[in-house]
Design a protein around this motif. Structure first.
Motif, mmCIF file in Angstrom:
data_model
loop_
_atom_site.group_PDB
_atom_site.id
_atom_site.type_symbol
_atom_site.label_atom_id
_atom_site.label_comp_id
_atom_site.label_asym_id
_atom_site.label_seq_id
_atom_site.Cartn_x
_atom_site.Cartn_y
_atom_site.Cartn_z
ATOM 1 N N ILE A 65 0.756 -1.106 0.155
ATOM 2 C CA ILE A 65 0.135 0.050 0.131
ATOM 3 C C ILE A 65 1.028 1.310 -0.046
ATOM 4 O O ILE A 65 1.786 1.524 1.007
ATOM 5 N N ASP A 66 0.998 1.822 -1.211
ATOM 6 C CA ASP A 66 1.867 3.088 -1.238
ATOM 7 C C ASP A 66 1.376 4.150 -0.325
ATOM 8 O O ASP A 66 2.033 5.098 0.127
ATOM 9 N N TYR A 67 -0.173 4.242 -0.666
ATOM 10 C CA TYR A 67 -0.887 5.523 0.010
ATOM 11 C C TYR A 67 -1.873 5.292 0.699
ATOM 12 O O TYR A 67 -2.744 4.454 0.293
ATOM 13 N N LEU A 68 -2.271 5.674 1.988
ATOM 14 C CA LEU A 68 -3.448 5.697 2.927
ATOM 15 C C LEU A 68 -4.117 6.889 3.152
ATOM 16 O O LEU A 68 -3.461 7.878 3.319
ATOM 17 N N ILE A 69 -5.395 7.093 2.593
ATOM 18 C CA ILE A 69 -6.084 8.243 2.461
ATOM 19 C C ILE A 69 -7.133 8.306 3.548
ATOM 20 O O ILE A 69 -7.897 7.223 3.595
ATOM 21 N N TYR A 70 -7.376 9.318 4.262
ATOM 22 C CA TYR A 70 -8.584 9.766 5.042
ATOM 23 C C TYR A 70 -9.280 10.704 4.766
ATOM 24 O O TYR A 70 -8.679 11.949 4.532
ATOM 25 N N THR A 71 -10.647 10.795 4.743
ATOM 26 C CA THR A 71 -11.387 12.052 4.576
ATOM 27 C C THR A 71 -11.376 12.767 5.614
ATOM 28 O O THR A 71 -11.403 14.173 5.824
#
Length: 306
Positions: A65-71
């Motif tokens: 997982i290169d990027y983990l994104i949260y709103t």
């Protein structure tokens, strides 16, 4: 389904929470973008959902997982961030700037969540700190991703558009409230307004989403996806306006119970509650009460300022 491929390389992952009625409350999203040689995960859910998330990723071949994104960084969305980074220590994390410090040091987030959610915090589980070096700063751009500032549900809230597979995917967080598809194909919706709610701010963010062009699919953490996003956002706007009208007409001393009762009586969408399983209905009544409290606080602050 626990994990479903909506189109090649784009997956919806159900993130069950261990309380009756919360089994289908939250979804995460995995993007396997081979053209850009990057894998992206949007939302992990709370700490208690992370083991199930790991199991689903293993089914997908345990990709990096290169990027983990949260709103936003509320416990039900980002409480699993630190747990996730322990297993994937090379992953970089993107979250709204005002929320990042609470991922590095979650102590204030835990205290505030316990005040508003009570024992539900124990169900969500204890968050772990995220190492500061895993955080992407304001200059940390992810190829293909556009960040849209949409405060309202939280003072730190972003929506995102990711261009992938010839489609523009919008991750709206809770800027347009919560949306649940029912078994008969209809939907149940409600505003997602926090205890310290600012109606004008939330409406401005919703108007920003309504002004977007050429969105092909919108994804809701609570929960699922749809393609007729403008119609959904128009419904969300009308419901937010209706709740303000209804709750503004209550006596100044009215509390949470009176507010919920009036919403159930006057908002026609609330009739859909009877189509929900009893434990899901009870879950939604709890959050309707939370949202009603947010409205009441804003109405009273606005009246005091006049």
């Amino acid at each position: 389904m626990a994990c479903s491929e909506l189109f090649p390389g784009f997956y919806k992952i159900n993130l069950p929470i261990p309380r009756g009625g919360f089994e289908s409350f939250l979804d995460g999203w995995f993007i396997k973008d081979e053209a850009r040689a990057q894998n992206i995960l949007v939302e992990t859910g709370p700490a208690s959902a992370v083991p199930e998330l790991f199991a689903r990723l293993e089914e997908l071949g345990n990709p990096r997982i290169d990027y983990l994104i949260y709103t936003h960084i509320h416990l039900d969305h980002a409480g699993g961030a630190g747990h996730f980074i322990r297993r994937y220590p090379d992953t970089k994390l993107l979250a709204p700037a005002k929320g990042r410090p609470h991922l590095v040091d979650p102590s204030k987030l835990i205290a505030g969540s316990r005040t508003s959610l009570g024992s539900l915090c124990d169900v969500y589980g204890e968050p772990l700190p995220v190492p500061a070096e895993n955080m992407l700063g304001d200059g940390g751009e992810i190829p293909g991703l556009t960040v849209i500032d949409t405060p309202g549900h939280a003072p730190h809230h972003s929506s995102y558009i990711y261009e992938f597979g010839g489609r523009r995917i919008l991750f709206a967080g809770e800027a347009a409230g919560c949306w649940f598809r029912l078994d008969d194909g209809s939907y149940f919706t409600r505003p997602a307004t926090p205890h310290k709610f600012y109606y004008d701010t939330a409406m401005a963010s919703l108007e920003k989403l309504l002004a977007l062009k050429d969105v092909d699919i919108v994804c809701f953490p609570h929960s699922g996806w749809l393609t007729d996003y403008l119609a959904a956002f128009e419904r969300a706007k009308k419901q937010m306006e209706l709740w303000l009208e209804i709750l503004s007409q209550l006596p100044p001393e009215a509390g949470r119970e009176e507010a919920v009762a009036e919403l159930l009586r006057r908002d026609p969408v609330m009739e859909k509650l009877e189509k929900l399983p009893e434990n899901v209905k009870n879950r939604e009544l709890f959050f309707i009460g939370q949202s009603a409290n947010g409205y009441l606080g804003w109405i009273r602050r606005a009246a005091a300022a006049r």
